[in-house]
Design an enzyme around this catalytic site. Sequence first.
Site, PDB file in Angstrom:
ATOM      1  CG  ASP A  65      -1.519  -1.724   1.472  1.00 30.04           C
ATOM      2  OD1 ASP A  65      -1.849  -1.891   0.417  1.00 30.04           O
ATOM      3  OD2 ASP A  65      -2.566  -1.122   2.245  1.00 30.04           O
TER       4      ASP A  65
ATOM      5  CG  ASP B 200      -2.943   3.594  -0.369  1.00 30.89           C
ATOM      6  OD1 ASP B 200      -2.369   4.832  -0.193  1.00 30.89           O
ATOM      7  OD2 ASP B 200      -3.807   2.823   0.179  1.00 30.89           O
TER       8      ASP B 200
ATOM      9  CG  HIS C 110      -6.105  -1.178  -1.856  1.00 30.43           C
ATOM     10  ND1 HIS C 110      -5.417  -1.465  -0.793  1.00 30.43           N
ATOM     11  CD2 HIS C 110      -5.195   0.447  -2.188  1.00 30.43           C
ATOM     12  CE1 HIS C 110      -5.019  -0.772  -0.079  1.00 30.43           C
ATOM     13  NE2 HIS C 110      -5.368   0.225  -1.106  1.00 30.43           N
TER      14      HIS C 110
ATOM     15  CG  ASP D  78      -4.102  -5.493  -4.685  1.00 26.56           C
ATOM     16  OD1 ASP D  78      -4.523  -4.799  -4.337  1.00 26.56           O
ATOM     17  OD2 ASP D  78      -2.918  -5.505  -4.113  1.00 26.56           O
TER      18      ASP D  78
ATOM     19  CB  CYS E  27      -2.365  -6.723   0.115  1.00 33.08           C
ATOM     20  SG  CYS E  27      -3.997  -6.616  -0.494  1.00 33.08           S
TER      21      CYS E  27
HETATM   22  O1  DAV Z   1     -12.729  -5.200  -0.764  1.00 28.00           O
HETATM   23  O2  DAV Z   1     -11.465  -5.801  -2.226  1.00 28.00           O
HETATM   24  C1  DAV Z   1      -9.094  -4.499  -1.394  1.00 28.00           C
HETATM   25  C2  DAV Z   1      -8.062  -3.950   0.040  1.00 28.00           C
HETATM   26  C3  DAV Z   1      -6.826  -4.380  -0.475  1.00 28.00           C
HETATM   27  N1  DAV Z   1      -5.745  -4.325  -0.242  1.00 28.00           N
HETATM   28  C4  DAV Z   1     -11.959  -5.282  -1.213  1.00 28.00           C
HETATM   29  C5  DAV Z   1     -10.454  -4.910  -0.688  1.00 28.00           C
END
Ligand code: DAV
Length: 360
Positions: free
Chosen positions: A116, A194, A243, A245, A345
């Site tokens: 992050d 981020d 994010h 990913d 992450c």
């Molecule tokens: O709920 O897809 C994921 C966050 C990953 N750092 C989500 C958020």
Amino acid sequence: MVPQSQSLPVVSSHTEWDPLEEVIVGVADGATVPSWHVTLKSTMPRKHWGFFQEHGGKPFPQDMVDAANRDLDEFAHILEAEGIRVRRPERVSHTKPFSTPDWHSPGGLYTAMPRDLLLVVGDHLIETPMPWRSRYFEVHPYRKLLKEYFHAGARWTSAPKPQLTDESFDDTWEVPGDDEPMRYALTEFEPLFDAADFVRCGRDLFYIRSHVTNAFGVEWLRRHLGSEYRIHELKCRDTKPMHIDTTFMPLAPGKLLVNPERVDELPRMFKSWDILRAPPPCASDDLILYFSGKWLSMNILMLDEQRLVVDKNEHTLIRAFKDWGFKPITCNFTNFYRLGGSFHCATLDVRRRGVLQSYF
Ligand code: DAV
């Protein structure tokens, strides 16, 4: 020809898939509940808002931290067994309150998600300007490593330190109704992003606009990286984006994993790529995920163009990876999921063997 690792800078990573040589894996120690703020309201699951409102600044229960650390240690051993050098940040408590001239935070967050807050693009190592106040000093437990990389020749920069005054946030932000246009919790007062809102495919980087990345932040990165790189926005269908990913994961040249619930259209440049639609996640409804949804299943780490690490319980996805010609390596990670991330992450790929090139 891929150069020998001896000739690579100590920090060098151009893609999500070049052969991984060195990686930082986070630690769960000291994880603390972040305090309530519009940046949490816009991103955290509604059913857990009360948890943050009630427990902000308090440590997460020790058994939850210990279980997450067991997952992380298993993951680190797997990576080492695959020949990868694993580095860990310092283990610190995040329960200490802190202030700036403008605001106060009852505590920090954690040292669990290096993805992050640090962005590696080629040999650039960038500390990113994160908008959560609780994360203002989160980079400190990594500084020992960053200084070591600097002494070994790395280019190390920090984006302009944000002020995070009330002007950075839209305090009137509410969850948009079905027919309402997307609104973001961040203003354009200062550059904010981020690192986890970006993924790298050589000269092309992809990002999503989110409640933790504003247009000013993207522009700062674009100008900082200069004309060697192209930065493209990926449109996604997500009312609480945070994010990229769990939405969009390039796995290898010509192979892209997408979240079928969030991605409707892709930039035209992906026309000749195989678009692999992730199957539904397998996590149980009983699993309490304070920070995220279940699509953490997609948050895998590529070790090279074939090997990847995936959660042991994601049976459908593991089968799909095999069918698509990958070599999945499984690891228990459900305990770590509870901190809001998975393998991508929890890591920062410091060095991957490869050269800067264009894949489009
Ligand atoms: O709920 O897809 C994921 C966050 C990953 N750092 C989500 C958020």
